[in-house]
Design a protein around this motif. Structure first.
Motif, PDB file in Angstrom:
ATOM      1  N   VAL A 282       0.860  -1.186   0.000  1.00 51.16           N
ATOM      2  CA  VAL A 282       0.000   0.000   0.000  1.00 51.16           C
ATOM      3  C   VAL A 282       0.897   1.236   0.000  1.00 51.16           C
ATOM      4  O   VAL A 282       1.669   1.455   0.937  1.00 51.16           O
ATOM      5  CB  VAL A 282      -0.924   0.012   1.228  1.00 51.16           C
ATOM      6  CG1 VAL A 282      -1.831   1.245   1.178  1.00 51.16           C
ATOM      7  CG2 VAL A 282      -1.758  -1.256   1.289  1.00 51.16           C
ATOM      8  N   LYS A 283       0.811   2.046  -1.044  1.00 55.33           N
ATOM      9  CA  LYS A 283       1.655   3.235  -1.146  1.00 55.33           C
ATOM     10  C   LYS A 283       1.061   4.374  -0.316  1.00 55.33           C
ATOM     11  O   LYS A 283      -0.112   4.306   0.101  1.00 55.33           O
ATOM     12  CB  LYS A 283       1.782   3.639  -2.614  1.00 55.33           C
ATOM     13  CG  LYS A 283       2.466   2.565  -3.460  1.00 55.33           C
ATOM     14  CD  LYS A 283       2.859   3.085  -4.826  1.00 55.33           C
ATOM     15  CE  LYS A 283       1.637   3.338  -5.698  1.00 55.33           C
ATOM     16  NZ  LYS A 283       2.019   3.706  -7.073  1.00 55.33           N
ATOM     17  N   PRO A 284       1.842   5.419  -0.036  1.00 57.81           N
ATOM     18  CA  PRO A 284       1.345   6.521   0.799  1.00 57.81           C
ATOM     19  C   PRO A 284       0.056   7.165   0.275  1.00 57.81           C
ATOM     20  O   PRO A 284      -0.740   7.686   1.059  1.00 57.81           O
ATOM     21  CB  PRO A 284       2.508   7.518   0.782  1.00 57.81           C
ATOM     22  CG  PRO A 284       3.713   6.665   0.592  1.00 57.81           C
ATOM     23  CD  PRO A 284       3.274   5.566  -0.325  1.00 57.81           C
ATOM     24  N   ASP A 285      -0.188   7.138  -1.045  1.00 61.57           N
ATOM     25  CA  ASP A 285      -1.420   7.740  -1.576  1.00 61.57           C
ATOM     26  C   ASP A 285      -2.605   6.764  -1.531  1.00 61.57           C
ATOM     27  O   ASP A 285      -3.695   7.086  -2.033  1.00 61.57           O
ATOM     28  CB  ASP A 285      -1.195   8.235  -3.012  1.00 61.57           C
ATOM     29  CG  ASP A 285      -0.806   7.103  -3.965  1.00 61.57           C
ATOM     30  OD1 ASP A 285      -0.779   5.926  -3.529  1.00 61.57           O
ATOM     31  OD2 ASP A 285      -0.520   7.390  -5.145  1.00 61.57           O
ATOM     32  N   GLY A 286      -2.400   5.574  -0.988  1.00 62.05           N
ATOM     33  CA  GLY A 286      -3.487   4.609  -0.834  1.00 62.05           C
ATOM     34  C   GLY A 286      -3.631   3.620  -1.961  1.00 62.05           C
ATOM     35  O   GLY A 286      -4.401   2.660  -1.849  1.00 62.05           O
ATOM     36  N   THR A 287      -2.908   3.812  -3.048  1.00 67.26           N
ATOM     37  CA  THR A 287      -2.983   2.866  -4.160  1.00 67.26           C
ATOM     38  C   THR A 287      -2.127   1.637  -3.853  1.00 67.26           C
ATOM     39  O   THR A 287      -1.263   1.661  -2.983  1.00 67.26           O
ATOM     40  CB  THR A 287      -2.505   3.504  -5.466  1.00 67.26           C
ATOM     41  OG1 THR A 287      -1.148   3.950  -5.296  1.00 67.26           O
ATOM     42  CG2 THR A 287      -3.379   4.695  -5.827  1.00 67.26           C
ATOM     43  N   LEU A 288      -2.405   0.549  -4.590  1.00 69.11           N
ATOM     44  CA  LEU A 288      -1.707  -0.708  -4.359  1.00 69.11           C
ATOM     45  C   LEU A 288      -0.613  -0.926  -5.393  1.00 69.11           C
ATOM     46  O   LEU A 288      -0.740  -0.515  -6.551  1.00 69.11           O
ATOM     47  CB  LEU A 288      -2.686  -1.885  -4.399  1.00 69.11           C
ATOM     48  CG  LEU A 288      -3.814  -1.865  -3.354  1.00 69.11           C
ATOM     49  CD1 LEU A 288      -4.735  -3.059  -3.558  1.00 69.11           C
ATOM     50  CD2 LEU A 288      -3.244  -1.851  -1.943  1.00 69.11           C
ATOM     51  N   LYS A 289       0.439  -1.587  -4.957  1.00 68.17           N
ATOM     52  CA  LYS A 289       1.553  -1.934  -5.841  1.00 68.17           C
ATOM     53  C   LYS A 289       1.812  -3.427  -5.705  1.00 68.17           C
ATOM     54  O   LYS A 289       2.260  -3.914  -4.655  1.00 68.17           O
ATOM     55  CB  LYS A 289       2.802  -1.138  -5.439  1.00 68.17           C
ATOM     56  CG  LYS A 289       4.071  -1.545  -6.159  1.00 68.17           C
ATOM     57  CD  LYS A 289       4.074  -1.079  -7.599  1.00 68.17           C
ATOM     58  CE  LYS A 289       5.426  -1.362  -8.257  1.00 68.17           C
ATOM     59  NZ  LYS A 289       5.392  -0.968  -9.694  1.00 68.17           N
ATOM     60  N   LYS A 290       1.527  -4.188  -6.759  1.00 67.54           N
ATOM     61  CA  LYS A 290       1.755  -5.623  -6.716  1.00 67.54           C
ATOM     62  C   LYS A 290       3.203  -5.933  -7.098  1.00 67.54           C
ATOM     63  O   LYS A 290       3.684  -5.492  -8.147  1.00 67.54           O
ATOM     64  CB  LYS A 290       0.812  -6.352  -7.665  1.00 67.54           C
ATOM     65  CG  LYS A 290       0.977  -7.870  -7.627  1.00 67.54           C
ATOM     66  CD  LYS A 290       0.020  -8.571  -8.590  1.00 67.54           C
ATOM     67  CE  LYS A 290       0.215 -10.096  -8.538  1.00 67.54           C
ATOM     68  NZ  LYS A 290      -0.689 -10.787  -9.472  1.00 67.54           N
ATOM     69  N   VAL A 291       3.884  -6.711  -6.234  1.00 62.33           N
ATOM     70  CA  VAL A 291       5.276  -7.089  -6.484  1.00 62.33           C
ATOM     71  C   VAL A 291       5.371  -8.616  -6.395  1.00 62.33           C
ATOM     72  O   VAL A 291       4.869  -9.220  -5.441  1.00 62.33           O
ATOM     73  CB  VAL A 291       6.228  -6.436  -5.473  1.00 62.33           C
ATOM     74  CG1 VAL A 291       7.671  -6.815  -5.786  1.00 62.33           C
ATOM     75  CG2 VAL A 291       6.072  -4.916  -5.489  1.00 62.33           C
TER      76      VAL A 291
END
Length: 389
Positions: A159-168
């Motif tokens: 979960v990035k600081p702006d609330g969006t998700l980052k799949k790794v």
């Protein structure tokens, strides 16, 4: 001799409850001491091995008493200081995974480039082709277990600081030399780490400085602090002293346990040296009346004391090894590492300090044997009728 030993075993069984009590107290005391020594030795070995992999100097920027991002181009200035072999900006940070209640250490690496220490360099050499593609990561074994327990099989959503998700996606699991160092570690390409933490391109978390000559480290550290007054310059020696102070502080708790154990032990010794029980005196008197020599009586008492103390010592040390290295020393290890659950659990490395085990042996077993033989010798030197009365 064989008959004397057999007689000693029968003598122990006749006073079973009393000898079982002494055996239990003896075992618990040695188990406690051995466990604490093993935990301390294993944690020290793990910590100081990890310390060797850290940079000679770490430069952090401090604003209003808090660490903040540092400009990456300061590394170029630091690299010009005489004695500095390299100065590399590092991108890393902690990511809290609330579902498991743990913190992951996310470290950025420059794919196909030089890293700040040998552990990262080894991992980068193995996985650079996968990390260079972006959106991939290499994780420590503790992270892999944590993700699997929470149903993340081969991937994770940050979960990035702006609330969006980052799949790794998980590209591999590595196992460096120390579990303390790698257990909670996640390696990614630096650009992916910047995206997760929203860190600007021109900034870094800190700067790792390598100084080949240890004698020059204090001078280089002083020059960096003078050149950048808003920085905190931490040398490897500073960290070594800090770790040692932590262990010394924790050892105060060990000292309290040690005093309790020794106090209990000397109560047993006092009971033994204050004299034999009437049953034991009567037994010695009967043996003398039957023609036993003083030497034979003392050998029997030596066998009795040796069986109790040596068997208790071996059993306690064996249980301590299983408790510390197989079970991971639950509860007792938290005295030294803290009760926080913010790190994935890690196993203690198997390392035994023979000198410490010998110290425990020679401060307990011979003392107990002597405390048994002295009153037995006093009773055996008297006439048989006098002892029986």
């Amino acid at each position: 001799m064989k008959h004397l030993f057999s007689f000693a075993l029968h003598s122990l069984s006749r006073r079973g409850s009393k000898n079982l009590f002494i055996f239990t107290i003896f075992s618990v005391m040695i188990f406690t001491l051995a466990s604490i020594f093993m935990i301390t030795h294993a944690l020290k070995a793990e910590t100081f091995t990890t310390l060797e992999a850290l940079p000679d100097i770490t430069v952090q920027r401090i604003v209003a008493g808090k660490q903040t991002d540092i400009e990456s181009d300061r590394a170029d200035v630091i690299g010009q200081i005489p004695g500095v072999a390299s100065a590399m900006p590092r991108v890393w940070g902690f990511y809290y995974f609330p579902k498991a209640g743990v913190n992951f250490s996310i470290v950025g690496v420059e794919s196909f480039g030089s890293q700040s220490n040998a552990v990262l360099q080894k991992a980068a050499d193995l996985y650079s082709d996968k990390l260079a593609g972006g959106d991939t990561m290499v994780v420590g074994q503790g992270v892999a277990r944590t993700l699997k327990r929470n149903f993340y099989n081969g991937y994770f959503y940050f979960v990035k600081p702006d609330g969006t998700l980052k799949k790794v996606t998980v590209a591999g699991v590595f196992k460096p030399d120390t579990a303390l160092e790698s257990n909670d570690l996640i390696l990614m390409d630096s650009e992916t780490v910047r995206e997760i933490f929203e860190m600007p391109e021109e900034s870094a978390t800190d700067i790792a400085v390598r100084v080949p000559n240890p004698e020059e480290v204090p001078t280089v550290a002083r020059k960096i602090a003078e050149r950048f007054p808003d920085t905190r310059v931490v040398t490897k020696e500073d960290l070594r002293i800090s770790y040692q102070n932590v262990f010394d502080y924790k050892s105060g708790i060990f000292l309290a346990l040690f005093i309790v154990a020794i106090f209990t032990f000397f109560i047993i010794i006092y009971d033994k040296t204050s004299g034999l029980s009437s049953e034991e005196k009567r037994e010695i008197g009967i043996l003398k009346a039957l023609g036993w020599k003083i030497g034979d009586i003392l050998r029997v008492k030596l066998f009795e004391a040796a069986v109790i103390s040596i068997v208790a010592y071996l059993l306690a040390v064996t249980l301590a090894v299983g408790y510390v290295f197989l079970l991971g020393a639950p509860v007792m290890r938290n005295i030294f590492t803290g009760f926080s659950v913010l790190k994935p659990p890690f196993g203690l490395p198997f390392t035994l300090d023979g000198g410490t085990l010998a110290l425990i042996f020679f401060t307990t077993v011979p003392v107990y044997i002597a405390a048994t033989l002295i009153p037995s010798w006093k009773a055996a030197t008297l006439e048989a009728d006098e002892v029986i009365r």
